[in-house]
Scaffold this active site. Sequence first.
Site, PDB file in Angstrom:
ATOM      1  N   HIS A 122      38.866  53.658  30.430  1.00 16.52           N
ATOM      2  CA  HIS A 122      39.431  53.126  29.186  1.00 16.52           C
ATOM      3  C   HIS A 122      40.329  54.217  28.605  1.00 16.52           C
ATOM      4  CE1 HIS A 122      36.894  49.567  29.154  1.00 16.52           C
ATOM      5  NE2 HIS A 122      35.884  50.330  29.539  1.00 16.52           N
ATOM      6  N   HIS A 132      39.697  49.240  36.713  1.00 15.77           N
ATOM      7  CA  HIS A 132      38.367  49.146  37.317  1.00 15.77           C
ATOM      8  C   HIS A 132      38.515  49.250  38.830  1.00 15.77           C
ATOM      9  CE1 HIS A 132      35.962  46.146  39.623  1.00 15.77           C
ATOM     10  NE2 HIS A 132      35.004  46.935  39.230  1.00 15.77           N
ATOM     11  N   ASN A 134      35.840  49.424  42.429  1.00 16.74           N
ATOM     12  CA  ASN A 134      34.476  49.410  42.936  1.00 16.74           C
ATOM     13  C   ASN A 134      34.523  49.135  44.432  1.00 16.74           C
ATOM     14  OD1 ASN A 134      32.105  46.842  43.220  1.00 16.74           O
ATOM     15  ND2 ASN A 134      31.518  48.978  43.014  1.00 16.74           N
TER      16      ASN A 134
END
Lengths: 296, 296
Positions: A122, A132, A134
């Site tokens: 952020h 993001h 992952n």
Amino acid sequence: MVGQQQKDQAEKWFKDLRDRICKEFETLETDHLKLFPINDMAPKRFEKKSSTRETGDKRDGGGGVMATLKGGRIFEKVGVNVSAVYGDLAPEAQKSITARKSIPELKDDPRFWASGISLVAHMRNPLTPAIHLNTRMFWTPHAWWFGGGTDLNPSIENDEDTTFFHQTLKKKCDDHNQNYYEKFKSWADEYFFIPHRKVARGVGGIFFDDLCTGNWEKDFSFTKDVGEAFLEAYIPIVKKHYSKDWTPEHKKIQEQKRGLYAEFNLVYDRGTKFGLQTGHNIDAVLMSLPPTAEWF
Amino acid sequence: MVGQQQKDQAEKWFKDLRDRICKEFETLETDHLKLFPINDMAPKRFEKKSSTRETGDKRDGGGGVMATLKGGRIFEKVGVNVSAVYGDLAPEAQKSITARKSIPELKDDPRFWASGISLVAHMRNPLTPAIHLNTRMFWTPHAWWFGGGTDLNPSIENDEDTTFFHQTLKKKCDDHNQNYYEKFKSWADEYFFIPHRKVARGVGGIFFDDLCTGNWEKDFSFTKDVGEAFLEAYIPIVKKHYSKDWTPEHKKIQEQKRGLYAEFNLVYDRGTKFGLQTGHNIDAVLMSLPPTAEWF
């Protein structure tokens, strides 16, 4: 046969990627700003904290390391988790996995092993998108698969960024399979969506799960390239925006977007649900939540 | 037999209670502060907005009125919803109801009607606790029941407030049944709990659901008194604290508590889940979310 050697290789890769990302982010936070000062805040560095997974069941174990950078000049809150956990899948987690994949063998042998990296950043400047990433490997006695993805979450949309981000991902996907980008982009559009608001949480990216072609080396190689693509796609976007001026209106839009981000993660995110179900360290599971948010 | 007349009576009561609460809150926000000015902000009033429930199914209908007061001197964000909805229960909602109650008839006849009031107040002064109130009547062709509760959510705990709040609730409960307070207080302790954090979201209150003694008048009378108890218990606590000085540290604690509040509502709250499942107006379902929150 996929066993300990592959698990070790995957886990090592997730750690290496974490170290490279942390280094790149710290370089932006410190060195780069010596040349282009944007505010008089002190640069921040990552702090690492280990946690172990304790469910009360002796068969369960493992843990992770959470690296966080908080209150920085460029990075307002970044969390990078690398974890490797194992044990018996809780009934809830078993159910949600077998609902997706046909692994009837899971019922007789609930053992699992999973390792992965997950990152959420952020940003202080509302003109710089949040991000993001992952990727993970999942193993059960009768199956293994990779999953992951990355998606861009701007507060104020910028077509040039969106195009650049997607093109970078497409190029890396194309190196592996001509169908991957289209397939995984559509999956991201579907996955990173907030049904109760009927809005996407960001401008998408790629998402994949249950990836198992039968060739572990090949699927691992693709998974690694998703991490590479993340670095190639995101760092230039940060550099482009972080020193731009912003207004209180921009900040307000960012706070509201962060509210949506928190809604998505708490209500829908697969990783968050899995974390809550498997009793993993709660600070690690919820590190993706934004530093602040607004619902006003 | 419980039918249209009882439904009308209940719905009317929820509206009357809403009007009384809004009036009391506006009096605090405006008149009282003429005598004791605490800041130079303009007083705010409630604004009402109607919404209809549209699921795409012609049998479904109803709607609600959301009254909100935002950015006030004392009240930072208050939402009071009164709704009356009906139609066919979605399979998900059916499942969660029949899991709680043994109503096998529901399977053959998924019709329902539900009306209720729900209120959440997030306060500007971090020394003033946030509050939640909810009461409702639920009807199906073969069953009816009441539910509801109220719980106090201080950022900085104050034993005197907690004791006063609980004693006021106990007195009202005792008027109806000597076992109600203990039973409904325990239920609140269990319900208003955040399992993944292993913390209570506030200092409790009462919570009840599936209340059906077979005597509709009696259960309705108790439900009404929960609304009365809310007014008697909360207004004095607001008056006690709203003009006190607070520090940035108090505000930070409040922002973090609000983060926990958002987690509870998005992950566990029964009303929120029901709202998301039945496709009710999303602004009404999520009006309980705090104006701002922090996870840092």
